[in-house]
Design a protein around this motif. Structure first.
Motif, mmCIF file in Angstrom:
data_model
loop_
_atom_site.group_PDB
_atom_site.id
_atom_site.type_symbol
_atom_site.label_atom_id
_atom_site.label_comp_id
_atom_site.label_asym_id
_atom_site.label_seq_id
_atom_site.Cartn_x
_atom_site.Cartn_y
_atom_site.Cartn_z
ATOM 1 N N VAL A 191 0.891 -1.355 0.035
ATOM 2 C CA VAL A 191 -0.138 -0.072 -0.264
ATOM 3 C C VAL A 191 0.750 1.367 0.109
ATOM 4 O O VAL A 191 0.667 1.844 -0.680
ATOM 5 C CB VAL A 191 -1.041 -0.231 1.590
ATOM 6 C CG1 VAL A 191 -1.517 1.109 1.630
ATOM 7 C CG2 VAL A 191 -2.014 -0.740 0.681
ATOM 8 N N GLN B 260 1.756 2.458 -3.617
ATOM 9 C CA GLN B 260 0.933 2.268 -4.748
ATOM 10 C C GLN B 260 0.990 3.262 -5.339
ATOM 11 O O GLN B 260 0.752 4.115 -6.213
ATOM 12 C CB GLN B 260 -0.670 1.759 -4.029
ATOM 13 C CG GLN B 260 -0.318 0.270 -3.630
ATOM 14 C CD GLN B 260 -1.681 -0.216 -2.982
ATOM 15 O OE1 GLN B 260 -3.285 0.603 -3.259
ATOM 16 N NE2 GLN B 260 -1.692 -1.649 -3.015
ATOM 17 N N SER B 261 0.774 4.978 -4.177
ATOM 18 C CA SER B 261 1.079 6.180 -4.372
ATOM 19 C C SER B 261 1.878 6.360 -5.671
ATOM 20 O O SER B 261 2.091 7.382 -6.542
ATOM 21 C CB SER B 261 0.213 6.941 -2.730
ATOM 22 O OG SER B 261 1.747 7.549 -2.910
ATOM 23 N N ARG C 12 -5.183 1.146 -3.664
ATOM 24 C CA ARG C 12 -5.834 2.361 -3.470
ATOM 25 C C ARG C 12 -7.392 2.512 -4.866
ATOM 26 O O ARG C 12 -6.795 1.971 -5.957
ATOM 27 C CB ARG C 12 -4.678 3.538 -3.986
ATOM 28 C CG ARG C 12 -4.374 3.811 -2.901
ATOM 29 C CD ARG C 12 -2.656 4.685 -3.364
ATOM 30 N NE ARG C 12 -2.865 5.782 -4.305
ATOM 31 C CZ ARG C 12 -2.924 7.269 -3.403
ATOM 32 N NH1 ARG C 12 -2.322 6.596 -2.388
ATOM 33 N NH2 ARG C 12 -3.715 7.950 -3.757
ATOM 34 N N LYS C 13 -8.656 3.019 -4.651
ATOM 35 C CA LYS C 13 -9.097 3.357 -5.262
ATOM 36 C C LYS C 13 -8.664 3.867 -6.634
ATOM 37 O O LYS C 13 -9.279 3.351 -7.799
ATOM 38 C CB LYS C 13 -10.601 4.521 -4.531
ATOM 39 C CG LYS C 13 -12.106 4.311 -5.493
ATOM 40 C CD LYS C 13 -13.048 5.114 -5.434
ATOM 41 C CE LYS C 13 -12.966 4.032 -3.743
ATOM 42 N NZ LYS C 13 -14.511 4.933 -2.991
ATOM 43 N N ASP C 14 -7.932 4.893 -6.784
ATOM 44 C CA ASP C 14 -8.320 5.958 -7.872
ATOM 45 C C ASP C 14 -6.910 5.257 -8.175
ATOM 46 O O ASP C 14 -6.726 4.993 -9.881
ATOM 47 C CB ASP C 14 -6.729 7.528 -6.884
ATOM 48 C CG ASP C 14 -5.819 7.239 -6.772
ATOM 49 O OD1 ASP C 14 -5.512 6.006 -6.111
ATOM 50 O OD2 ASP C 14 -5.011 8.293 -5.572
ATOM 51 N N VAL D 36 -10.744 -2.952 -2.862
ATOM 52 C CA VAL D 36 -10.574 -1.418 -2.718
ATOM 53 C C VAL D 36 -10.949 -1.138 -1.783
ATOM 54 O O VAL D 36 -11.470 -0.346 -0.426
ATOM 55 C CB VAL D 36 -10.909 -0.520 -3.573
ATOM 56 C CG1 VAL D 36 -11.320 0.716 -3.337
ATOM 57 C CG2 VAL D 36 -9.717 -0.584 -5.282
#
Length: 452
Positions: free
Chosen positions: A251, A254-255, A299-301, A293
């Motif tokens: 997680v 992921q950004s 991540r949803k985006d 999600v």
């Protein structure tokens, strides 16, 4: 089928924007631009046809809604997109209702977003205008997806179409269904085929080395970094990158991955210099990303960014008619691998393969045949050569073949299938030769019945 590049038409009185769009979409597309909607209409009247037409709203002589309405009458198949710097509900409704607009985007529109929208529109255009799947002559890479089932024919057609656009693709499906192969084929039929195809096995990368492996690092960035290193994205520049089992990406990372996918740029670990990479993103997973999600594990985006074009690969149990062709293809490969003239399979063994449930899908089938080819005698795979787990799992199904037969009929079927080789027939039936001889005698089966 000839791999024709999709044609795009951009209409805007902003010449600088048109030059930017040309530079953005030249790869894999035929791009034409017009600074006047009147000039664009002349192109359409001359017979030119486009997959996508993108128009500004506010232009001299004619607004975008009127232009797209007339364009729709001249080229009904083209997907129409409206760009405007003055968005309001009335304008949007007029564009949709009068101009037949499928997408309404406001300026400034990031090129990454516009790319995704246009690529999605191109696929939609291809699906509506392509010849029937049966008429498509597939290129050699697509032949790697073996099968005649409807799901495989449709899958090959979609890979063929997606190869002509640069959209992000997400492959889902059970383990062993061929997601990695689908990604390789997609790359091979795309304009990027002569550039690298880089596979990243996400579960194999620990959180500590994930960024360095994907984006690279500079000397001294961390303990053990004794030299600059090239990350996977740099290695894939100009080509495609497969993020395999992307559901396992930590997680915390992921950004960063989302930023790279959106901007196609990144920084190496320990460096502040921005590096750009022209890479097509392909992702694959056997996980339910939507469920991850909801659980807060994905991540949803990032999910929405990956899920531009989604293809689900079918499990083998839903395409059983493909098993004989897959078996032949694998046996041909194994014959070359084992330096053998040919490797064959008995009818009973093939029937077993066709009836098994295949929880491991195509991968399990390949491994089962590899075991059989290793153990078989005289180049023919028998039931006894197949994995015990497969035999046990299909025992009830195999027995059902003969549930309507008498014991005599079952013995005769096995003997004929083995060309009256009693040792082979006994192996097929799972009994000793002495038991077979005894049952033949009890059933009154004579050798001369081989002619029946």
């Amino acid at each position: 089928m000839e791999n024709k590049k999709p044609r795009l038409l951009f209409v805007d009185d902003d010449t600088l924007l048109l030059e930017t769009l040309k530079a953005t979409f030249w790869r894999g597309h035929v791009v034409e631009t017009c600074t006047s909607p009147l000039a664009a209409l002349e192109l359409l009247k001359s017979g030119k046809r486009y997959a996508v037409i993108v128009s500004d709203m506010s232009m001299p002589f004619m607004n975008g809604v009127d232009f797209l309405r007339q364009a729709a009458a001249l080229d009904r198949d083209a997907v129409r997109i409206m760009l405007t710097g003055y968005a309001d509900l009335d304008t949007a409704m007029a564009a949709v209702n009068d101009g037949g607009v499928s997408h309404f985007l406001t300026k400034p529109c990031p090129t990454t977003n516009l790319k995704e929208v246009i690529n999605t529109c191109i696929v939609s255009y291809m699906e509506r205008t392509a010849a029937p799947d049966d008429d498509i002559v597939f290129s050699a890479p697509l032949d790697r997806f073996v099968g005649v089932s409807d799901v495989v024919v449709r899958l090959r057609a979609m890979l063929h179409r997606l190869g002509q656009v640069d959209a992000t693709v997400l492959f889902t499906g059970e383990s062993g269904t061929g997601k990695s192969l689908a990604a390789e084929v997609l790359h091979a039929v795309s304009p990027r085929s002569k550039k690298p195809f880089v596979r990243v096995n996400c579960p194999s990368l620990s959180e500590g080395v994930f960024a360095a492996e994907l984006f690279g690092s500079v000397r001294g960035a961390y303990t053990g970094a004794v030299r600059d290193s090239m990350g996977r994205f740099m290695a894939a520049d100009g080509g495609s990158i497969l993020l395999d089992e992307i559901g396992d990406v930590p997680v915390e990372m992921q950004s960063k991955l989302l930023q790279v996918i959106e901007r196609k740029e990144f920084e190496r670990v320990g460096d502040h210099k921005t590096i750009k990479a022209d890479v097509r993103i392909i992702a694959a997973t056997n996980a339910d990303l939507g469920q991850l999600v909801e659980q807060g594990l994905f991540r949803k985006d990032l999910f929405y960014r990956l899920n531009v074009m989604h293809l689900e690969l079918p499990p083998l149990r839903e395409r059983r008619e493909d098993i004989p062709l897959l078996v032949k293809a694998f046996l041909d490969e194994l014959a070359k691998q084992f330096d053998s003239k040919s490797i064959k399979i008995s009818d009973n063994a093939l029937n077993l393969l066709k009836q098994y449930s295949w929880p491991g899908n195509v991968r399990e089938l390949r491994h089962s045949l590899e075991r059989g080819a290793t153990l078989c005698v005289n180049g023919v795979i028998r039931m006894i050569d197949l994995p015990n787990s497969l035999l046990a799992g299909a025992k009830t199904q195999v027995s059902s073949q003969y549930e309507e037969m008498s014991e005599r009929e079952m013995l005769l079927a096995a003997l004929k299938g083995a060309s009256w080789n009693k040792a082979r027939a006994a192996r097929e039936l799972g009994m000793s030769r002495s038991s077979l001889y005894r049952k033949m005698k009890e059933s009154g089966i004579q050798k001369d019945e081989s002619a029946n």
